[in-house]
Scaffold this motif. Sequence first.
Motif, PDB file in Angstrom:
ATOM      1  N   ASP A  99       0.822  -1.212   0.000  1.00  0.00           N
ATOM      2  CA  ASP A  99       0.000   0.000   0.000  1.00  0.00           C
ATOM      3  C   ASP A  99       0.854   1.259   0.000  1.00  0.00           C
ATOM      4  OD1 ASP A  99       0.903   0.420   2.624  1.00  0.00           O
ATOM      5  OD2 ASP A  99      -0.795  -0.619   3.486  1.00  0.00           O
ATOM      6  N   SER A 100       0.190   2.388  -0.122  1.00  0.00           N
ATOM      7  CA  SER A 100       0.911   3.660  -0.198  1.00  0.00           C
ATOM      8  C   SER A 100       1.647   3.979   1.094  1.00  0.00           C
ATOM      9  CB  SER A 100      -0.038   4.781  -0.570  1.00  0.00           C
ATOM     10  OG  SER A 100      -1.009   4.967   0.426  1.00  0.00           O
ATOM     11  N   LEU A 101       1.170   3.487   2.236  1.00  0.00           N
ATOM     12  CA  LEU A 101       1.872   3.720   3.497  1.00  0.00           C
ATOM     13  C   LEU A 101       3.250   3.056   3.470  1.00  0.00           C
ATOM     14  CD1 LEU A 101       1.889   4.944   6.306  1.00  0.00           C
ATOM     15  CD2 LEU A 101       0.750   2.878   7.135  1.00  0.00           C
ATOM     16  N   SER A 102       3.325   1.854   2.933  1.00  0.00           N
ATOM     17  CA  SER A 102       4.613   1.168   2.809  1.00  0.00           C
ATOM     18  C   SER A 102       5.555   1.937   1.892  1.00  0.00           C
ATOM     19  CB  SER A 102       4.417  -0.245   2.264  1.00  0.00           C
ATOM     20  OG  SER A 102       3.683  -1.026   3.164  1.00  0.00           O
ATOM     21  N   LYS A 103       5.020   2.479   0.816  1.00  0.00           N
ATOM     22  CA  LYS A 103       5.849   3.260  -0.108  1.00  0.00           C
ATOM     23  C   LYS A 103       6.339   4.551   0.548  1.00  0.00           C
ATOM     24  CE  LYS A 103       4.126   1.488  -4.462  1.00  0.00           C
ATOM     25  NZ  LYS A 103       5.292   0.704  -4.762  1.00  0.00           N
ATOM     26  N   LYS A 104       5.463   5.207   1.308  1.00  0.00           N
ATOM     27  CA  LYS A 104       5.860   6.428   2.010  1.00  0.00           C
ATOM     28  C   LYS A 104       6.927   6.132   3.058  1.00  0.00           C
ATOM     29  CE  LYS A 104       1.446   8.825   1.472  1.00  0.00           C
ATOM     30  NZ  LYS A 104       0.245   9.289   2.180  1.00  0.00           N
ATOM     31  N   LEU A 105       6.747   5.037   3.799  1.00  0.00           N
ATOM     32  CA  LEU A 105       7.730   4.658   4.807  1.00  0.00           C
ATOM     33  C   LEU A 105       9.071   4.338   4.156  1.00  0.00           C
ATOM     34  CD1 LEU A 105       8.497   3.977   7.743  1.00  0.00           C
ATOM     35  CD2 LEU A 105       7.621   1.672   7.313  1.00  0.00           C
ATOM     36  N   GLY A 106       9.034   3.600   3.070  1.00  0.00           N
ATOM     37  CA  GLY A 106      10.264   3.266   2.358  1.00  0.00           C
ATOM     38  C   GLY A 106      10.983   4.499   1.847  1.00  0.00           C
ATOM     39  N   TYR A 107      10.227   5.443   1.306  1.00  0.00           N
ATOM     40  CA  TYR A 107      10.815   6.685   0.819  1.00  0.00           C
ATOM     41  C   TYR A 107      11.446   7.459   1.980  1.00  0.00           C
ATOM     42  CZ  TYR A 107      11.235  11.198  -1.526  1.00  0.00           C
ATOM     43  OH  TYR A 107      11.728  12.375  -2.036  1.00  0.00           O
ATOM     44  N   ARG A 108      10.760   7.463   3.119  1.00  0.00           N
ATOM     45  CA  ARG A 108      11.274   8.163   4.305  1.00  0.00           C
ATOM     46  C   ARG A 108      12.581   7.530   4.779  1.00  0.00           C
ATOM     47  NH1 ARG A 108      11.509  12.781   7.024  1.00  0.00           N
ATOM     48  NH2 ARG A 108      11.513  12.487   9.260  1.00  0.00           N
ATOM     49  N   VAL A 109      12.628   6.208   4.819  1.00  0.00           N
ATOM     50  CA  VAL A 109      13.856   5.510   5.217  1.00  0.00           C
ATOM     51  C   VAL A 109      14.990   5.878   4.261  1.00  0.00           C
ATOM     52  CG1 VAL A 109      14.958   3.235   5.377  1.00  0.00           C
ATOM     53  CG2 VAL A 109      12.708   3.596   6.410  1.00  0.00           C
ATOM     54  N   HIS A 112      21.155  -6.836   1.151  1.00  0.00           N
ATOM     55  CA  HIS A 112      20.892  -5.701   0.281  1.00  0.00           C
ATOM     56  C   HIS A 112      19.520  -5.812  -0.395  1.00  0.00           C
ATOM     57  CE1 HIS A 112      21.152  -3.610  -3.690  1.00  0.00           C
ATOM     58  NE2 HIS A 112      21.285  -2.608  -2.835  1.00  0.00           N
ATOM     59  N   PRO A 113      19.147  -6.985  -0.908  1.00  0.00           N
ATOM     60  CA  PRO A 113      17.812  -7.064  -1.529  1.00  0.00           C
ATOM     61  C   PRO A 113      16.669  -6.726  -0.558  1.00  0.00           C
ATOM     62  CG  PRO A 113      19.137  -8.924  -2.215  1.00  0.00           C
ATOM     63  CD  PRO A 113      19.901  -8.216  -1.126  1.00  0.00           C
ATOM     64  N   TYR A 114      16.812  -7.119   0.708  1.00  0.00           N
ATOM     65  CA  TYR A 114      15.763  -6.801   1.680  1.00  0.00           C
ATOM     66  C   TYR A 114      15.685  -5.289   1.917  1.00  0.00           C
ATOM     67  CZ  TYR A 114      12.940  -6.853   5.937  1.00  0.00           C
ATOM     68  OH  TYR A 114      11.956  -6.623   6.879  1.00  0.00           O
ATOM     69  N   MET A 115      16.842  -4.638   2.071  1.00  0.00           N
ATOM     70  CA  MET A 115      16.851  -3.186   2.270  1.00  0.00           C
ATOM     71  C   MET A 115      16.276  -2.479   1.038  1.00  0.00           C
ATOM     72  SD  MET A 115      17.320  -0.571   4.145  1.00  0.00           S
ATOM     73  CE  MET A 115      18.108  -1.309   5.546  1.00  0.00           C
ATOM     74  N   ASN A 116      16.591  -2.987  -0.123  1.00  0.00           N
ATOM     75  CA  ASN A 116      16.049  -2.417  -1.352  1.00  0.00           C
ATOM     76  C   ASN A 116      14.527  -2.527  -1.366  1.00  0.00           C
ATOM     77  OD1 ASN A 116      15.192  -2.976  -4.427  1.00  0.00           O
ATOM     78  ND2 ASN A 116      16.928  -1.564  -4.356  1.00  0.00           N
ATOM     79  N   ARG A 117      14.004  -3.653  -0.958  1.00  0.00           N
ATOM     80  CA  ARG A 117      12.550  -3.846  -0.913  1.00  0.00           C
ATOM     81  C   ARG A 117      11.907  -2.923   0.117  1.00  0.00           C
ATOM     82  NH1 ARG A 117      11.372  -9.114   0.774  1.00  0.00           N
ATOM     83  NH2 ARG A 117       9.201  -8.659   0.308  1.00  0.00           N
ATOM     84  N   ILE A 118      12.574  -2.702   1.252  1.00  0.00           N
ATOM     85  CA  ILE A 118      12.044  -1.777   2.265  1.00  0.00           C
ATOM     86  C   ILE A 118      11.956  -0.372   1.679  1.00  0.00           C
ATOM     87  CG2 ILE A 118      12.541  -0.600   4.454  1.00  0.00           C
ATOM     88  CD1 ILE A 118      13.755  -3.279   5.440  1.00  0.00           C
ATOM     89  N   ARG A 167      11.822   0.618  -1.343  1.00  0.00           N
ATOM     90  CA  ARG A 167      10.887   0.746  -2.462  1.00  0.00           C
ATOM     91  C   ARG A 167       9.444   0.533  -2.024  1.00  0.00           C
ATOM     92  NH1 ARG A 167      13.421  -3.365  -6.362  1.00  0.00           N
ATOM     93  NH2 ARG A 167      11.235  -3.874  -6.361  1.00  0.00           N
ATOM     94  N   GLY A 168       9.236   0.207  -0.747  1.00  0.00           N
ATOM     95  CA  GLY A 168       7.881   0.004  -0.245  1.00  0.00           C
ATOM     96  C   GLY A 168       7.294  -1.336  -0.603  1.00  0.00           C
ATOM     97  N   LEU A 169       8.148  -2.298  -0.891  1.00  0.00           N
ATOM     98  CA  LEU A 169       7.695  -3.627  -1.286  1.00  0.00           C
ATOM     99  C   LEU A 169       7.784  -4.640  -0.157  1.00  0.00           C
ATOM    100  CD1 LEU A 169       9.349  -3.758  -4.823  1.00  0.00           C
ATOM    101  CD2 LEU A 169       7.003  -3.116  -4.223  1.00  0.00           C
TER     102      LEU A 169
END
Length: 71
Positions: free
Chosen positions: A2-12, A35-41, A43-45
């Motif tokens: 959801d958009s909350l995950s994307k916003k959180l990821g962008y904030r991180v 690294h792949p896990y951090m990338n997913r965080i 990107r909000g995935l």
Amino acid sequence: MDSLSKKLGYRVKKLRQIHTDLSQYAFAEKCGFTHPYMNRIERGLANPSLHVLGTIASALGVPIEELFKDL
């Protein structure tokens, strides 16, 4: 995710860029993540647990509530 995950990821991502001089790969290593896990965080995935968010906040040197500011 959801958009909350994307916003959180962008904030991180923005906080990582502001508070550290580390690449995403180096920051993931500092946190003990892959690294792949951090990338997913970032990107909000991913849906990181509270423990993971605490680890990220600690590595950034900010209180955990800073991750949620203006979300």
